[in-house]
Design a protein around this motif. Structure first.
Motif, PDB file in Angstrom:
ATOM      1  N   ALA A  94       2.396   1.983  -3.291  1.00  0.00           N
ATOM      2  CA  ALA A  94       0.970   2.706  -4.423  1.00  0.00           C
ATOM      3  C   ALA A  94       1.028   4.227  -3.806  1.00  0.00           C
ATOM      4  O   ALA A  94       0.778   4.977  -5.062  1.00  0.00           O
ATOM      5  CB  ALA A  94      -0.116   1.770  -4.135  1.00  0.00           C
ATOM      6  N   ARG A 121      -6.798  -2.867  -7.217  1.00  0.00           N
ATOM      7  CA  ARG A 121      -5.416  -2.945  -8.360  1.00  0.00           C
ATOM      8  C   ARG A 121      -4.531  -3.537  -7.600  1.00  0.00           C
ATOM      9  O   ARG A 121      -3.740  -4.292  -8.424  1.00  0.00           O
ATOM     10  CB  ARG A 121      -5.459  -1.135  -8.366  1.00  0.00           C
ATOM     11  N   VAL A 154     -10.015   3.728  -1.641  1.00  0.00           N
ATOM     12  CA  VAL A 154      -9.523   2.617  -1.018  1.00  0.00           C
ATOM     13  C   VAL A 154      -9.839   1.202  -1.662  1.00  0.00           C
ATOM     14  O   VAL A 154      -8.861   0.308  -1.809  1.00  0.00           O
ATOM     15  CB  VAL A 154      -9.095   2.758   0.519  1.00  0.00           C
ATOM     16  N   TRP A 166      -2.113   7.108  -9.238  1.00  0.00           N
ATOM     17  CA  TRP A 166      -3.137   7.595  -8.521  1.00  0.00           C
ATOM     18  C   TRP A 166      -4.575   7.859  -9.015  1.00  0.00           C
ATOM     19  O   TRP A 166      -5.591   7.533  -8.796  1.00  0.00           O
ATOM     20  CB  TRP A 166      -2.852   8.838  -7.695  1.00  0.00           C
ATOM     21  N   VAL A 192       0.780  -1.098  -0.058  1.00  0.00           N
ATOM     22  CA  VAL A 192       0.054   0.092  -0.087  1.00  0.00           C
ATOM     23  C   VAL A 192       0.989   1.296  -0.271  1.00  0.00           C
ATOM     24  O   VAL A 192       0.524   2.155  -0.840  1.00  0.00           O
ATOM     25  CB  VAL A 192      -0.972  -0.079   1.315  1.00  0.00           C
ATOM     26  N   LEU A 198      -8.126   0.912  -4.917  1.00  0.00           N
ATOM     27  CA  LEU A 198      -6.815   0.707  -4.896  1.00  0.00           C
ATOM     28  C   LEU A 198      -6.509  -0.873  -4.186  1.00  0.00           C
ATOM     29  O   LEU A 198      -5.778  -1.434  -4.840  1.00  0.00           O
ATOM     30  CB  LEU A 198      -6.131   1.553  -3.530  1.00  0.00           C
ATOM     31  N   ASP A 199      -7.435  -1.247  -3.318  1.00  0.00           N
ATOM     32  CA  ASP A 199      -7.340  -2.764  -3.037  1.00  0.00           C
ATOM     33  C   ASP A 199      -7.444  -3.620  -4.005  1.00  0.00           C
ATOM     34  O   ASP A 199      -6.623  -4.679  -4.305  1.00  0.00           O
ATOM     35  CB  ASP A 199      -8.191  -2.941  -1.831  1.00  0.00           C
ATOM     36  N   TRP A 231      -7.020   4.515  -9.343  1.00  0.00           N
ATOM     37  CA  TRP A 231      -7.717   4.524  -8.225  1.00  0.00           C
ATOM     38  C   TRP A 231      -8.475   5.470  -7.398  1.00  0.00           C
ATOM     39  O   TRP A 231      -9.748   5.208  -6.720  1.00  0.00           O
ATOM     40  CB  TRP A 231      -6.894   3.309  -7.196  1.00  0.00           C
TER      41      TRP A 231
END
Length: 159
Positions: free
Chosen positions: A36, A153, A147, A44, A33, A150-151, A47
């Protein structure tokens, strides 16, 4: 037109007149994390849908960020504690009424994943503070959606 904001330190995260704090767990470990957030700035917008551009400046000591709707930020990175914390201060912005802003991302292990906490610490003119507090729920949704994206991804990249 961009305006210079008040230069505040990391302590502003705790002392800002307006502090919005959101947290969520993801399945990726803190190290992943953190990379990223801190190392893949160009990723950025993939996500965090409010972000249209994020790129390093000043040899990696700063960031240029653009949001949907035309808001722009020139930032200085103020904390890079690998796998624990990533924070930046906004130095210039075209956001009306904004006087000072620090954002902090804290990462703590949560089982095999990570608890991601985002603190949005700001000061501004009275109307800015009012609308920021009024917009808390929307910012919370934006954080949650970002988030979660992002998770997904990070999970897909490690599959």
């Amino acid at each position: 037109m961009a305006r210079r904001l008040r230069s505040v330190g990391l302590e502003f995260v705790e002392s800002a007149p307006v502090r919005l704090v959101f947290a969520r767990e993801v399945s990726a470990p803190p190290e992943t994390v953190y990379r990223a957030l801190a190392d893949d700035m160009a990723g950025w917008p993939e996500w965090f849908t409010a972000v249209t551009l994020c790129r390093p400046t000043d040899g990696g000591k700063g960031r240029e960020v653009r949001l949907k709707g035309g808001t722009r930020f020139q930032e200085t990175i103020v904390a890079t504690d690998a796998a624990e914390r990533y924070a930046y201060r906004v130095d210039e912005s075209n956001a009306p009424g904004l006087r000072a802003l620090v954002e902090e991302w804290r990462l703590t292990p949560a089982g095999t994943g990570t608890r991601v906490q985002w603190t949005f610490a700001a000061d501004g003119a009275a109307p800015f503070r009012f609308f920021l507090k009024l917009g808390r729920a929307g910012m919370g949704r934006a954080f949650r959606d970002a988030v979660m994206a992002l998770d997904r991804r990070l999970t897909a990249a490690n599959a």
